[in-house]
Design an enzyme around this catalytic site. Structure first.
Site, mmCIF file in Angstrom:
data_model
loop_
_atom_site.group_PDB
_atom_site.id
_atom_site.type_symbol
_atom_site.label_atom_id
_atom_site.label_comp_id
_atom_site.label_asym_id
_atom_site.label_seq_id
_atom_site.Cartn_x
_atom_site.Cartn_y
_atom_site.Cartn_z
ATOM 1 N N GLU A 258 0.890 -1.171 0.000
ATOM 2 C CA GLU A 258 0.000 0.000 0.000
ATOM 3 C C GLU A 258 0.913 1.202 0.000
ATOM 4 O OE1 GLU A 258 -3.444 -0.047 1.939
ATOM 5 O OE2 GLU A 258 -3.585 -2.137 1.329
ATOM 6 N N CYS A 297 -3.222 7.945 4.182
ATOM 7 C CA CYS A 297 -3.021 7.415 2.830
ATOM 8 C C CYS A 297 -4.286 7.542 1.990
ATOM 9 C CB CYS A 297 -2.558 5.966 2.904
ATOM 10 S SG CYS A 297 -3.538 4.966 4.022
HETATM 11 P P1 NDP Z 1 8.745 4.897 4.261
HETATM 12 O O1 NDP Z 1 8.503 4.123 3.035
HETATM 13 O O2 NDP Z 1 10.018 5.619 4.396
HETATM 14 O O3 NDP Z 1 8.627 3.985 5.531
HETATM 15 C C1 NDP Z 1 7.582 3.059 5.692
HETATM 16 C C2 NDP Z 1 8.084 1.868 6.477
HETATM 17 O O4 NDP Z 1 9.101 1.199 5.747
HETATM 18 C C3 NDP Z 1 8.726 2.247 7.791
HETATM 19 O O5 NDP Z 1 8.416 1.275 8.747
HETATM 20 C C4 NDP Z 1 10.201 2.240 7.467
HETATM 21 O O6 NDP Z 1 11.009 2.029 8.573
HETATM 22 C C5 NDP Z 1 10.267 1.069 6.527
HETATM 23 N N1 NDP Z 1 11.414 1.061 5.650
HETATM 24 C C6 NDP Z 1 12.067 2.105 5.104
HETATM 25 N N2 NDP Z 1 13.053 1.657 4.323
HETATM 26 C C7 NDP Z 1 13.036 0.314 4.381
HETATM 27 C C8 NDP Z 1 13.806 -0.719 3.789
HETATM 28 N N3 NDP Z 1 14.803 -0.436 2.953
HETATM 29 N N4 NDP Z 1 13.512 -2.001 4.081
HETATM 30 C C9 NDP Z 1 12.508 -2.302 4.913
HETATM 31 N N5 NDP Z 1 11.737 -1.367 5.500
HETATM 32 C C10 NDP Z 1 11.999 -0.075 5.230
HETATM 33 O O7 NDP Z 1 7.534 5.821 4.409
HETATM 34 P P2 NDP Z 1 7.237 6.866 5.569
HETATM 35 O O8 NDP Z 1 6.530 6.169 6.669
HETATM 36 O O9 NDP Z 1 8.430 7.667 5.941
HETATM 37 O O10 NDP Z 1 6.270 7.772 4.787
HETATM 38 C C11 NDP Z 1 6.785 8.460 3.689
HETATM 39 C C12 NDP Z 1 5.748 8.612 2.640
HETATM 40 O O11 NDP Z 1 5.041 7.387 2.381
HETATM 41 C C13 NDP Z 1 4.665 9.577 2.999
HETATM 42 O O12 NDP Z 1 5.116 10.881 2.856
HETATM 43 C C14 NDP Z 1 3.599 9.152 2.039
HETATM 44 O O13 NDP Z 1 3.826 9.713 0.785
HETATM 45 C C15 NDP Z 1 3.743 7.667 1.957
HETATM 46 N N6 NDP Z 1 2.797 6.966 2.795
HETATM 47 C C16 NDP Z 1 1.812 6.256 2.221
HETATM 48 C C17 NDP Z 1 0.903 5.576 2.976
HETATM 49 C C18 NDP Z 1 -0.127 4.716 2.359
HETATM 50 O O14 NDP Z 1 -0.735 3.879 3.024
HETATM 51 N N7 NDP Z 1 -0.407 4.829 1.105
HETATM 52 C C19 NDP Z 1 0.914 5.640 4.422
HETATM 53 C C20 NDP Z 1 2.006 6.408 4.958
HETATM 54 C C21 NDP Z 1 2.920 6.996 4.156
HETATM 55 P P3 NDP Z 1 11.733 3.235 9.299
HETATM 56 O O15 NDP Z 1 10.683 4.169 9.775
HETATM 57 O O16 NDP Z 1 12.449 2.568 10.426
HETATM 58 O O17 NDP Z 1 12.627 3.841 8.292
#
Ligand code: NDP
Length: 681
Positions: A258, A297
């Site tokens: 998602e 989201c």
């Molecule tokens: P990220 O993709 O940076 O992080 C989401 C999750 O992935 C976090 O738990 C993060 O961990 C983890 N993660 C990051 N890099 C890796 C990796 N290489 N391998 C495994 N896990 C990883 O998104 P954010 O939460 O920072 O949100 C950023 C953007 O995502 C928002 O600005 C928005 O655009 C979008 N978003 C979309 C949503 C949806 O449902 N459509 C919901 C929320 C956000 P960690 O925090 O430890 O880095």
């Protein structure tokens, strides 16, 4: 230095010596530090597979559902929930925002507990669709089944819903028989940790059902294999990294995504400024911009409106936004809290800057905001920002500002509105605000290929509507294209996504033994005891009563017609009935046949059968003419004890046949049967 947030690994809490500071979203104070350094990811996966999975799968679906219900109740305790709310303020969330996250998460547990009990069997196998006859003689059939996988469900969540994000993934996975390893986004992981700690302390889920990674995911994915899955919520960028992980590319790990979603709300051409739908639209956009400070989201990023009233829409949204008080989430009168972090605010400002190449700001200033109860600069506060798109604007369909930002885009025709919506390249949720069914049908059918969920809002459903942005446990959450292509929730669909569907081929007896439901052609057992004399504990699948035959007379049909008032010509008018190409003469009412069948199979004395609560799949196959005789065969098809009652459900296979052996009617009879009889035995 503050403490380091622990992870829950193979049955114990573990914290490294130091980590990255996590700051209060509104004050900038350090709350805790986070790091997953030194975590034994291999041990976590092993513990989930060896301890958690087998313990969950030892339970039936109903037993798993009962655990979820008990957990939901325990988490609902006032004192428990209050502690979560206190922490949630620190993420920047207001009381109302926290309700969506905390109560929304617990509500999802309740919903899955209830669906698991009502819609899944009290066993370990789910039958998918009917038996498929594969041979002419009936000795070779096929049946699709869903079974649990001996794997682990890894969830990687976004920062915006630290509680709901975990529970909405945990509930279906647990029902499906899978242990979960939860990896919340670091930014708000302290709230997830508090909930996980409570769940572990309650001891309601079997050991190994739930583990927690606080900090980065490290090399967790390296340890996953073909029976495991990863459910990811977050940015498209991270989703791409995960899609290219060797375990996903070559190791058979299932990945559900998602990701970003530029959701839209479309105002119908039928709506004028004075219609209630105009106000509903404006209110919907403002709500979606301000709840969770727009960090949702499913939030509305694009408001697509008829050009003729675009100015009015902009004015009305701006009026409402002007009344939104921004500030410390627990301060009096605050409607919108902070973003989750200063870094997130920088991201939103950058996104607004990008949008300004193809849209003008018509409300708010991303660099300035009046804040109540906190310092505007140390907290991650930002003003709501409304933009108005230039004609032919492109960025507004590509840039997702993950904050209180939305863009008004105008259209001339419905086709253009649909085209604009589709430029989002796939969204989680859309809405259409119209009171005209034709407009609704045109826009919704145009939007469906691009959306996981669509709300049609008007004056009739507004009172009960849950709004544009609320995912519901019974409806699918996910979307095509840019939204990631994943699908979660959707009631039992969300459970089945975690299970393996397999087509079983074999004899009816084998399919009955494997699926736990009697299949036509399987053995029937008649031991001289009427099955209505047997308690649930004594009944076996295949127990059968074969009735004597009974003639259906012309008088029976006439009496039934008089008594019920069902004097349809086929039962009462010989001439007209003779002209009917299907009957060729007077026939018995279908309901008469079913009623007579009940009289043939019933055992009338007080006994373990407590009630008949319906029939399923009733079909009348061959007409019964006056003078025909009928007999019924009734066999136990499925037995479902109810965990919290002293009775259970028995589904019976009923076949009414005529003297030639042709089936006249087939159906399932549904009864409630005492677990023991006499009941105090
Ligand atoms: P990220 O993709 O940076 O992080 C989401 C999750 O992935 C976090 O738990 C993060 O961990 C983890 N993660 C990051 N890099 C890796 C990796 N290489 N391998 C495994 N896990 C990883 O998104 P954010 O939460 O920072 O949100 C950023 C953007 O995502 C928002 O600005 C928005 O655009 C979008 N978003 C979309 C949503 C949806 O449902 N459509 C919901 C929320 C956000 P960690 O925090 O430890 O880095």
């Amino acid at each position: 230095m503050s403490a380091v947030l622990p992870s829950y690994v193979a049955g114990r809490w573990f914290a490294p010596d130091d980590g990255v500071p996590l700051l209060d979203a509104s004050t900038g104070e350090e709350i805790v530090r986070v790091s997953s350094s030194g975590l034994d990811f291999a041990a976590m996966v092993d513990y989930a597979r060896q301890i958690g999975g087998p313990a969950i799968r030892a339970l039936t679906f109903h037993e798993r559902a009962a655990r979820l219900k008990a957990l939901a109740k325990a988490l609902s305790e006032r004192a428990v929930k209050d502690a979560f709310y206190d922490l949630s303020f620190r993420t920047g969330a207001t009381q109302r925002d926290s309700m969506v996250d905390i109560d929304g998460g617990i509500g999802t547990l309740f919903a899955y507990a209830s669906k698991g009990t009502r819609e899944l069997p009290d066993g370990k196998v789910v039958l998918d669709g009917p038996v498929e006859p594969l041979g002419k003689g009936g000795s070779f059939v096929g049946q699709h089944v869903f079974v649990s996988r001996p794997g682990v469900a890894v969830q990687i969540n976004a920062f915006n819903f630290p509680v709901w994000g975990m529970l909405e993934k945990l509930a279906p996975a647990f029902l499906a028989g899978l242990p979960s390893i939860v990896k919340p986004a670091s930014q708000t992981a302290y709230l997830t940790e508090a909930v996980v700690r409570q769940i572990i302390d309650f001891g309601l889920l079997p050991a190994g059902s739930l583990q927690l990674v606080s900090g980065s995911a490290g090399n967790l994915l390296d340890h996953l294999g073909p029976q495991d899955s990863v459910a990811f919520t977050g940015s498209a960028h991270t989703a791409d990294i995960l899609r290219q992980h060797p375990s996903v590319l070559h190791g058979g790990v299932r990945l559900g995504v998602e990701a970003d979603s530029l959701n839209c709300s479309v105002l119908g051409t039928d709506v004028s400024v004075d219609d209630p739908e105009f106000e509903l639209f404006v209110k919907g956009v403002v709500t979606e911009m301000t709840v969770k400070a727009g960090q949702k989201c499913t939030a509305i990023r694009r408001a697509i409106v008829p050009a003729a009233i675009a100015d009015d829409v902009v004015a009305a949204i701006s009026d409402r936004l002007a009344k939104v008080t921004v500030g410390k989430p627990d301060a009096d009168g605050v409607r919108m809290g902070a973003l989750a972090s200063l870094a997130q605010r920088d991201e939103v400002r950058k996104a607004v800057e990008a949008l300004r190449t193809s849209a003008d700001i018509v409300f708010g200033d991303p660099d300035r905001v009046d804040v109540v109860g906190a310092d505007a600069e140390s907290g991650a506060f930002i003003s709501p920002v409304l933009l108005r798109a230039h004609e032919g604007a492109r960025e507004v369909h590509d840039v997702e500002p993950f904050g209180p930002v939305s863009t008004v885009i105008s259209y001339e025709t419905l086709d253009e509105a649909i085209d604009l919506a589709a430029r989002g390249k796939g969204s989680l949720a859309g809405s259409v605000i119209t009171h005209d069914p034709e407009v609704a049908r045109t826009i919704v059918l145009g939007l469906t290929p691009w959306h996981g969920r669509i709300l049609v809002l008007d004056r009739d459903d507004a009172g009960e509507s849950t709004g544009h942005g609320s995912p519901l446990p019974m409806l699918v959450h996910g979307g095509p294209g840019r939204a990631g292509g994943g699908e979660e929730l959707g009631g039992i669909r969300g459970v089945l996504h975690h299970m393996q569907r397999t087509a079983i081929q074999g004899s009816p007896d084998m399919v009955t033994a494997i699926g736990g439901r009697w299949t036509t052609g399987a053995q029937r057992r008649e031991d001289g005891i009427h099955p209505f004399r047997k308690s649930l504990a004594e009944l076996k699948i295949g127990d059968t009563i074969s009735s004597d035959a009974r003639e259906v007379t012309r008088e029976d049909i006439a009496t039934f017609a008089d008594f019920t008032g069902d004097t349809f010509y086929a039962h009462t008018d010989p001439e007209a009935a003779a002209a009917n190409p299907l009957f060729g003469g007077i026939v018995a009412h279908g309901y008469l046949v079913v009623s007579l069948a009940a009289g043939l199979f019933v055992e009338p004395h007080p006994g373990p059968v407590l009630a008949n609560f319906g029939v399923d799949n009733l079909r009348f196959l061959t007409p019964v003419k006056a003078g025909d005789s009928i007999a019924v065969t009734l066999s136990v098809k499925q037995i479902t004890p109810r965990l919290s009652a002293d009775y259970g459900e028995v589904r019976w296979d009923a076949v009414v046949s005529n003297a030639d052996g042709d089936p006249v009617a087939t159906y399932d009879v549904l009864t409630l049967v005492a677990k023991t009889w006499p009941q105090d035995a």
